[in-house]
Design an enzyme around this catalytic site. Structure first.
Site, PDB file in Angstrom:
ATOM      1  N   THR A 174       0.821  -1.209   0.000  1.00 36.50           N
ATOM      2  CA  THR A 174       0.000   0.000   0.000  1.00 36.50           C
ATOM      3  C   THR A 174       0.855   1.258   0.000  1.00 36.50           C
ATOM      4  O   THR A 174       0.433   2.305  -0.485  1.00 36.50           O
ATOM      5  CB  THR A 174      -0.931  -0.008   1.227  1.00 36.50           C
ATOM      6  N   TYR A 225       4.678 -12.461   4.744  1.00 38.85           N
ATOM      7  CA  TYR A 225       3.576 -11.922   3.942  1.00 38.85           C
ATOM      8  C   TYR A 225       3.242 -12.967   2.887  1.00 38.85           C
ATOM      9  O   TYR A 225       3.975 -13.144   1.908  1.00 38.85           O
ATOM     10  CB  TYR A 225       4.000 -10.600   3.312  1.00 38.85           C
ATOM     11  N   LYS A 252       1.011 -12.532   7.604  1.00 36.37           N
ATOM     12  CA  LYS A 252      -0.070 -11.738   7.018  1.00 36.37           C
ATOM     13  C   LYS A 252      -0.676 -12.609   5.933  1.00 36.37           C
ATOM     14  O   LYS A 252      -0.051 -12.877   4.902  1.00 36.37           O
ATOM     15  CB  LYS A 252       0.443 -10.419   6.450  1.00 36.37           C
TER      16      LYS A 252
END
Length: 299
Positions: free
Chosen positions: A50, A140, A168
């Site tokens: 992001t 991740y 995540k």
């Protein structure tokens, strides 16, 4: 000194706002960091997807981490920083560079992309990284970006590596491996919801917390969602979760973080809606759809 990594609650992976001249709008970034913490975010993530980390140069990445680390020190919350690489040696070097930053709580490191190692290679990769990292690792796992899906057994093997604190989890849905992993995670291994649309069902299944780009836009409501599931208030959590899923689906109608930035700019919270190529700014209709969902949420 950094706070220990804590998986509970909502962690916001901050966008990197750009000024009209193209540089980073550090003042807007600082204000955004404080705003999400004011609304109850449990921690911040810098240099995630992001944050357009791949589109920043070394100096810009350093400036973002410096600012976020200062805010987290002031507010007493943990900071996680995205780092790593597609091969083990480059990822080791990136992690070694974090040793000069004693105020970080964890490093968010993707499963190696493009090379698509075997599951055993992924375990060997993170075993090496955890042995040299100065901070705990949060893996991740986002196979629709990396091209490397992992089953529950492999994720459990990763969770048993000393120095690996959590994952995540962003696999694009809920499947049997999701249920298996959350039904029997290794001790001390936190599963964090990483797909915004599926945050509520993942929390319902036992995810410890979440890392959500959509939480820029309705931080307090996402915090309320996590709190409701933790308190066993299923009715309230289910209703709010459906509403937030609609918001998240609208926020991801175009490649992240274009729509989130478009909304933040429309709200006057960042000076431009700019993203860096190859991303393009969000279309006005996509921004308007999120603003409509926010109005209905009262956020």
């Amino acid at each position: 000194m950094a706070l220990d990594f804590s998986p509970q609650g909502i962690h916001v992976p901050l966008v990197t706002p750009f000024a009209p001249g193209g540089g980073i709008a550090l003042g807007a970034l600082e204000a955004l960091a404080h705003a999400v913490l004011d609304e109850g975010a449990a921690g911040l993530v810098a240099l995630g997807t992001t944050g357009e980390a791949a589109a920043l140069d070394d100096g810009e990445r350093s400036a973002v981490v410096d600012l976020c680390a200062r805010v987290c020190r002031e507010r007493g919350v943990p900071l996680t920083v995205g780092t790593g690489g597609s091969d083990t040696l480059s990822a080791e070097r990136a992690l070694a560079g974090l040793a000069r930053r004693p105020d970080l709580a964890a490093a968010l490191v993707t499963v190696p992309s493009f090379t698509r190692p075997s599951p055993e290679g992924v375990v060997a990769h993170f075993t090496r990284l955890a042995a040299v990292s100065p901070v705990p690792l949060v893996i991740y796992h986002i196979p629709y970006r990396t091209g490397r899906p992992l089953d529950a057994a492999t994720l459990r093997a990763l969770g048993r590596i000393p120095g690996v604190a959590g994952v995540k989890y962003a696999v694009g849905g809920i499947d049997q491996d999701t249920v298996d992993l959350l039904g029997d995670p290794p001790a001390g291994f936190a599963v964090l919801a990483g797909d915004d649309v599926f945050a509520s069902p993942l929390l319902a299944l036992g995810a410890a917390g979440a890392v959500l780009a959509s939480a820029h836009l309705a931080t307090g409501r996402f915090v309320e969602l996590a709190d409701a599931w933790r308190a066993g208030e299923a009715g309230r959590a289910r209703e709010l979760g459906h509403r937030l899923a609609r918001l998240s689906a609208a926020a991801f109608a175009e490649p992240n973080p274009a729509v989130v930035k478009g909304v933040l700019h429309a709200q006057g919270r960042i000076p431009t809606a700019d993203v860096r190529l190859p991303l393009l700014p969000a279309r006005p209709g996509s921004v308007d759809a999120v603003l409509k969902e926010l109005a209905e949420l009262g956020a």
